[in-house]
Design a protein around this motif. Structure first.
Motif, short mmCIF file in Angstrom:
data_model
loop_
_atom_site.label_atom_id
_atom_site.label_comp_id
_atom_site.label_asym_id
_atom_site.label_seq_id
_atom_site.Cartn_x
_atom_site.Cartn_y
_atom_site.Cartn_z
N GLU A 263 0.83 -1.21 0.00
CA GLU A 263 0.00 0.00 0.00
C GLU A 263 0.86 1.26 0.00
O GLU A 263 0.57 2.24 -0.67
CB GLU A 263 -0.94 -0.02 1.20
N GLY A 264 1.96 1.21 0.77
CA GLY A 264 2.88 2.34 0.81
C GLY A 264 3.57 2.56 -0.52
O GLY A 264 3.75 3.71 -0.98
N ASN A 266 2.39 1.69 -3.46
CA ASN A 266 1.39 2.19 -4.42
C ASN A 266 1.16 3.69 -4.24
O ASN A 266 1.01 4.43 -5.21
CB ASN A 266 0.08 1.43 -4.24
N LYS A 267 1.15 4.13 -3.00
CA LYS A 267 0.99 5.56 -2.72
C LYS A 267 2.17 6.35 -3.30
O LYS A 267 1.99 7.41 -3.90
CB LYS A 267 0.89 5.78 -1.21
N LYS A 270 1.84 6.69 -7.11
CA LYS A 270 0.86 7.70 -7.53
C LYS A 270 1.45 9.10 -7.44
O LYS A 270 1.13 9.97 -8.26
CB LYS A 270 -0.38 7.60 -6.65
N GLU A 271 2.32 9.32 -6.46
CA GLU A 271 2.88 10.65 -6.23
C GLU A 271 4.13 10.91 -7.05
O GLU A 271 4.58 12.06 -7.13
CB GLU A 271 3.19 10.82 -4.74
N TYR A 295 -5.67 -6.25 -4.31
CA TYR A 295 -5.04 -4.93 -4.33
C TYR A 295 -4.09 -4.83 -5.52
O TYR A 295 -4.06 -3.83 -6.24
CB TYR A 295 -4.30 -4.71 -3.02
N HIS A 299 -4.33 -2.24 -9.28
CA HIS A 299 -3.39 -1.14 -9.37
C HIS A 299 -2.28 -1.52 -10.36
O HIS A 299 -1.40 -2.31 -10.05
CB HIS A 299 -2.79 -0.81 -8.00
N GLN A 372 7.41 5.20 5.80
CA GLN A 372 7.61 6.62 6.02
C GLN A 372 9.04 7.03 5.70
O GLN A 372 9.29 8.07 5.09
CB GLN A 372 7.25 6.98 7.47
N GLN A 375 9.49 6.96 1.89
CA GLN A 375 8.88 8.15 1.31
C GLN A 375 9.77 9.38 1.50
O GLN A 375 9.95 10.19 0.58
CB GLN A 375 7.51 8.39 1.93
#
Length: 418
Positions: A263-264, A266-267, A270-271, A295, A299, A372, A375
């Motif tokens: 999930e991280g 994929n986020k 997107k960014e 999931y 995606h 985190q 990212q």
């Protein structure tokens, strides 16, 4: 030679001074062959006993089972506090009893083979299967030496049974570094003579190129085309090495960790349009090792692979490496100059290993914190560890770092078998 190594069909024997029997088709063993030949070692390959054992697994010898059951039941071997647990334990013992005949056949055939072809030593990963144990015992009866090459990051996290599987059975054990050696010696001081810290990965610290991404900061990072390789571990699925760990290996914990990481990722995708993300699942599981399958299917920004490309190939392609279990993939990737993000959750690093690793990689016990940190690096270029630090790699992966790993092992094997 590597391309020609087919498990059942190749039978090569070179007229050199010493002959070596190759037991395993693992790349850790196969990649040594050119260097063994260079050191005048003749090569032979063991036959495929997996198919041989499969024939016996379906045979139901009721008479033998009944005889074994009667013996164990009369002696009350499994009676504890007035409760007889034989009906719970015996199915496992009965299965082992059924294997006694095929394992004896394998041991005797190997003994004869070793003598007939004047084989000096056998190289293997270890006695990880019953038939491999029988094969090695047959080789020892014939007077051949056993050399095992360690697979995995034993020194970094410990293992209850590697002492038996890898070291107890052999004359010499090739381990990645002194971290592994010390653990083996702590278990049995006599293992100091057996264990040789020759390395796991063929790295050269002087020529490895520093990853250019680590020198970028802030908005410049997002403009660079980057590839993240996320490599997962396998599920135990209530089979395999459940007893290797101090607590039961919970697939549910790993599954939930993987969902959070995916999930991280994929986020992040997107960014960051310049970000490619490849998820490398364990090659031994084609269908079951897919966390949050729905999931992934919804995606398209994430791609995933199983057997091919291999992790070694992806390690070259990727700019950033994410690992959810600090095992073999860690000691492979640690010798690169690439940013590493390591989850230290369901399989914990030993304290000394973790203290060394945090100087080189980002290590988190929580998958949310790991994402985190990833990212923060992808967006702002923040990487608080030192890509050039080799305290972990020199202790658990490659103690020399001179690019001569295979030559060193080849020379050792030739000398040990001479």
């Amino acid at each position: 030679i590597v391309k020609l190594c087919r498990w059942s069909s190749i039978k090569l024997l070179f007229p050199y001074g010493r002959n070596v029997l190759i037991e395993s088709s693992s790349e850790l063993i196969i990649e040594l062959i050119p260097y063994l030949l260079k050191n005048r070692c003749g090569i032979r390959y063991v036959r495929d006993y997996y198919s041989f054992m499969a024939k016996w697994s379906d045979i139901n010898n009721k008479k033998l089972k009944d005889e074994l059951y009667e013996v164990f039941n009369k002696q009350n071997i499994f009676k504890f506090n007035g409760i007889n647990l034989i009906d719970f334990i015996f199915p496992h013992l009965g299965y082992l009893g059924m294997l006694s005949e095929p394992l004896t056949i394998i041991a005797k055939k190997t003994e004869k083979y070793i003598k007939d072809y004047n084989i000096s030593c056998v190289i293997t990963l270890g006695a990880h299967r019953a038939h491999i144990f029988a094969l090695l015992e047959g080789a020892k009866m014939a007077g051949a030496k056993i050399i095992t090459r360690q697979h995995g990051a034993f020194g970094a996290y410990g293992d209850r049974y590697m002492h038996y599987d890898d070291v107890g059975i052999c004359n010499y054990h090739i381990c990645p570094g002194n971290g592994d050696l010390l653990l083996h010696v702590n278990y049995n001081m006599l293992y100091e003579e057996k264990c040789k810290s020759l390395g796991f990965i063929n790295s050269d610290y002087s020529i490895r190129q520093i990853n250019k991404i680590s020198d970028k900061r802030n908005s410049q990072v997002k403009k660079i085309k980057q590839t993240i390789i996320y490599v997962t571990t396998m599920y135990m699925q209530n089979k395999g090495s459940l007893t290797r760990f101090k607590t039961i290996w919970k697939d549910s914990v790993l599954y939930n960790n993987q969902k959070i990481i995916i999930e991280g990722l994929n986020k992040l995708k997107k960014e960051n349009k310049n970000l490619d993300i490849i998820i490398k699942f364990h090659p031994s599981q084609n269908k079951d090792n897919i966390p949050h399958l729905d999931y992934l299917n919804t995606h398209n920004g994430l791609s995933f692979v199983f057997q091919t490309p291999t992790f070694n190939e992806l390690l070259i392609k990727g700019n950033i490496i994410v690992i959810d279990t600090p095992s073999t993939t860690l000691i492979k990737s640690i010798v690169t100059k690439k940013p590493l993000f390591i989850l230290n959750s369901h399989l914990k690093l030993l304290s000394d290993a973790k203290n060394r690793l945090v100087k080189r990689a980002i290590v988190k016990d929580d998958p949310i914190e790991l994402m985190q940190s990833l990212q923060e690096f992808v967006i702002n270029g923040v990487y608080p560890a030192d890509l050039n630090n080799n305290e972990f790699s020199s202790y658990y992966s490659d103690p020399f770092g001179d690019g001569n790993l295979y030559n060193r092992i080849g020379e050792f094997v030739a000398q040990a078998c001479g």
